[in-house]
Design an enzyme around this catalytic site. Sequence first.
Site, PDB file in Angstrom:
ATOM      1  N   GLY A  49     -25.511  -1.945 -29.859  1.00  0.00           N
ATOM      2  CA  GLY A  49     -25.808  -2.380 -28.498  1.00  0.00           C
ATOM      3  C   GLY A  49     -27.284  -2.402 -28.163  1.00  0.00           C
ATOM      4  O   GLY A  49     -27.758  -3.304 -27.464  1.00  0.00           O
ATOM      5  N   THR A  81     -14.871  -2.475 -30.158  1.00  0.00           N
ATOM      6  CA  THR A  81     -15.158  -3.178 -28.893  1.00  0.00           C
ATOM      7  C   THR A  81     -14.358  -4.474 -28.887  1.00  0.00           C
ATOM      8  O   THR A  81     -14.083  -5.028 -29.946  1.00  0.00           O
ATOM      9  CB  THR A  81     -16.677  -3.468 -28.831  1.00  0.00           C
ATOM     10  OG1 THR A  81     -17.346  -2.241 -28.605  1.00  0.00           O
ATOM     11  CG2 THR A  81     -17.048  -4.452 -27.732  1.00  0.00           C
ATOM     12  N   ARG A 117     -25.490   6.476 -20.942  1.00  0.00           N
ATOM     13  CA  ARG A 117     -25.968   5.417 -21.841  1.00  0.00           C
ATOM     14  C   ARG A 117     -25.179   4.128 -21.561  1.00  0.00           C
ATOM     15  O   ARG A 117     -23.961   4.147 -21.505  1.00  0.00           O
ATOM     16  CB  ARG A 117     -25.782   5.840 -23.298  1.00  0.00           C
ATOM     17  CG  ARG A 117     -26.197   4.764 -24.330  1.00  0.00           C
ATOM     18  CD  ARG A 117     -25.041   3.908 -24.797  1.00  0.00           C
ATOM     19  NE  ARG A 117     -25.435   3.004 -25.878  1.00  0.00           N
ATOM     20  CZ  ARG A 117     -24.628   2.055 -26.375  1.00  0.00           C
ATOM     21  NH1 ARG A 117     -23.419   1.893 -25.898  1.00  0.00           N
ATOM     22  NH2 ARG A 117     -25.053   1.261 -27.336  1.00  0.00           N
ATOM     23  N   GLY A 143     -24.605   0.210 -22.942  1.00  0.00           N
ATOM     24  CA  GLY A 143     -24.864  -0.689 -24.064  1.00  0.00           C
ATOM     25  C   GLY A 143     -25.022  -2.126 -23.604  1.00  0.00           C
ATOM     26  O   GLY A 143     -25.326  -2.407 -22.438  1.00  0.00           O
ATOM     27  N   ASP A 144     -24.797  -3.031 -24.535  1.00  0.00           N
ATOM     28  CA  ASP A 144     -24.951  -4.460 -24.256  1.00  0.00           C
ATOM     29  C   ASP A 144     -23.751  -5.065 -23.522  1.00  0.00           C
ATOM     30  O   ASP A 144     -23.887  -6.063 -22.811  1.00  0.00           O
ATOM     31  CB  ASP A 144     -25.123  -5.222 -25.570  1.00  0.00           C
ATOM     32  CG  ASP A 144     -23.918  -4.989 -26.497  1.00  0.00           C
ATOM     33  OD1 ASP A 144     -23.680  -3.826 -26.875  1.00  0.00           O
ATOM     34  OD2 ASP A 144     -23.204  -5.963 -26.809  1.00  0.00           O
ATOM     35  N   THR A 183     -20.620  -7.981 -30.221  1.00  0.00           N
ATOM     36  CA  THR A 183     -20.258  -6.600 -30.561  1.00  0.00           C
ATOM     37  C   THR A 183     -21.229  -6.115 -31.630  1.00  0.00           C
ATOM     38  O   THR A 183     -21.828  -6.906 -32.336  1.00  0.00           O
ATOM     39  CB  THR A 183     -18.800  -6.523 -31.055  1.00  0.00           C
ATOM     40  OG1 THR A 183     -18.569  -5.215 -31.609  1.00  0.00           O
ATOM     41  CG2 THR A 183     -18.488  -7.544 -32.124  1.00  0.00           C
ATOM     42  N   GLY A 184     -21.374  -4.789 -31.730  1.00  0.00           N
ATOM     43  CA  GLY A 184     -22.280  -4.244 -32.737  1.00  0.00           C
ATOM     44  C   GLY A 184     -23.262  -3.272 -32.114  1.00  0.00           C
ATOM     45  O   GLY A 184     -22.942  -2.632 -31.099  1.00  0.00           O
TER      46      GLY A 184
HETATM   47  N1  ASP Z   1     -21.857  -3.069 -28.561  1.00  0.00           N
HETATM   48  C1  ASP Z   1     -21.141  -1.874 -28.170  1.00  0.00           C
HETATM   49  C2  ASP Z   1     -22.101  -0.905 -27.530  1.00  0.00           C
HETATM   50  O1  ASP Z   1     -23.186  -0.736 -28.038  1.00  0.00           O
HETATM   51  C3  ASP Z   1     -20.452  -1.188 -29.312  1.00  0.00           C
HETATM   52  C4  ASP Z   1     -19.713  -2.070 -30.283  1.00  0.00           C
HETATM   53  O2  ASP Z   1     -19.686  -3.291 -30.146  1.00  0.00           O
HETATM   54  O3  ASP Z   1     -19.126  -1.503 -31.240  1.00  0.00           O
HETATM   55  O4  ASP Z   1     -21.753  -0.284 -26.560  1.00  0.00           O
END
Ligand code: ASP
Length: 300
Positions: A225, A171, A199, A201-202, A222-223
């Site tokens: 979500g 991301t 779906r 995410g964040d 990032t991470g």
């Molecule tokens: N945060 C992102 C999501 O969940 C994915 C990521 O940051 O790797 O969509």
Amino acid sequence: MFKRSLGAAGGYALLVHGGAGDAEGARLQGQAAGCARAAGVGKALLEAGASALDAVQAAVEVLEDDPRFNAGTGGALTSEGALELDASIMEGSSLRAGAVCALPPFKHPIAIARAVLADGKHVLYAAQGAARFALQHGFSAVAPETMITDDARQALARALAEELARRSGGTVGAVARDERGGVAAATSTGGMMAKRPGRIGDSPIVGAGSYADDALGAASATGEGEGILRVALCSRVVSQLAGHGPADAALDALRYMEHRVAAIGGLIVVSKDGQLGVARSTKSMSFAGTWRGHDVVAGG
Ligand code: ASP
């Protein structure tokens, strides 16, 4: 846990990330190089007097074009092999924000999010409504094959074989402060590899994936979500800038997320005076930062 402070108070500053994950070796180095390129583009704009908002958009567009990252071209695929792209952008002076989610293939989701911000009627458009908004504002949809990479197809096949929707890393995001003291944040992603269709995410959610307020600073996350959403991670870390430096605030927010919802991730943060902080609770997160009087510094 890792944290790093960069930057200096007073001038322009910009920090980009290429996603929290477990990349290592040549892959991580390649991502750090991609981040450095994006930071260089943002730096040139800030140097010429551009706004933080223009700089974060331009930096993220460079990363969306780079197939090494999970955003725009090369983004993660749904379990059905489709691109559903998420992006958000926010400006700290007006608290204006724009975002798109589950967007079908368009080259630069962040540019569409910026158009949503500029249009001002709504903050977030989803799926076909987002595509329609984009077409009405002069963007062109592209054939999915031009944005879906072989790497993404292979990663999807592996995830499906393991019957697991998983974080794919990569991301992208950017935060900046301009010479006038304006801050901005932008984040763009394909989301989670093999995610269920629909779906979200964040990353496209203001307060979770991005946040910016000139009174405090700006952040991009990032991470995991689902965890980031549940603790409103970027809103949390920005609110902590009242009493903490950006790297400490970022680390504290990640600790809180791990403690409360057992999720890991990474943050980039700029304070209102232009100090920069990077932190992660994942194994890696490529990043690159630059500020007035300094060349680009990259790492992972
Ligand atoms: N945060 C992102 C999501 O969940 C994915 C990521 O940051 O790797 O969509």
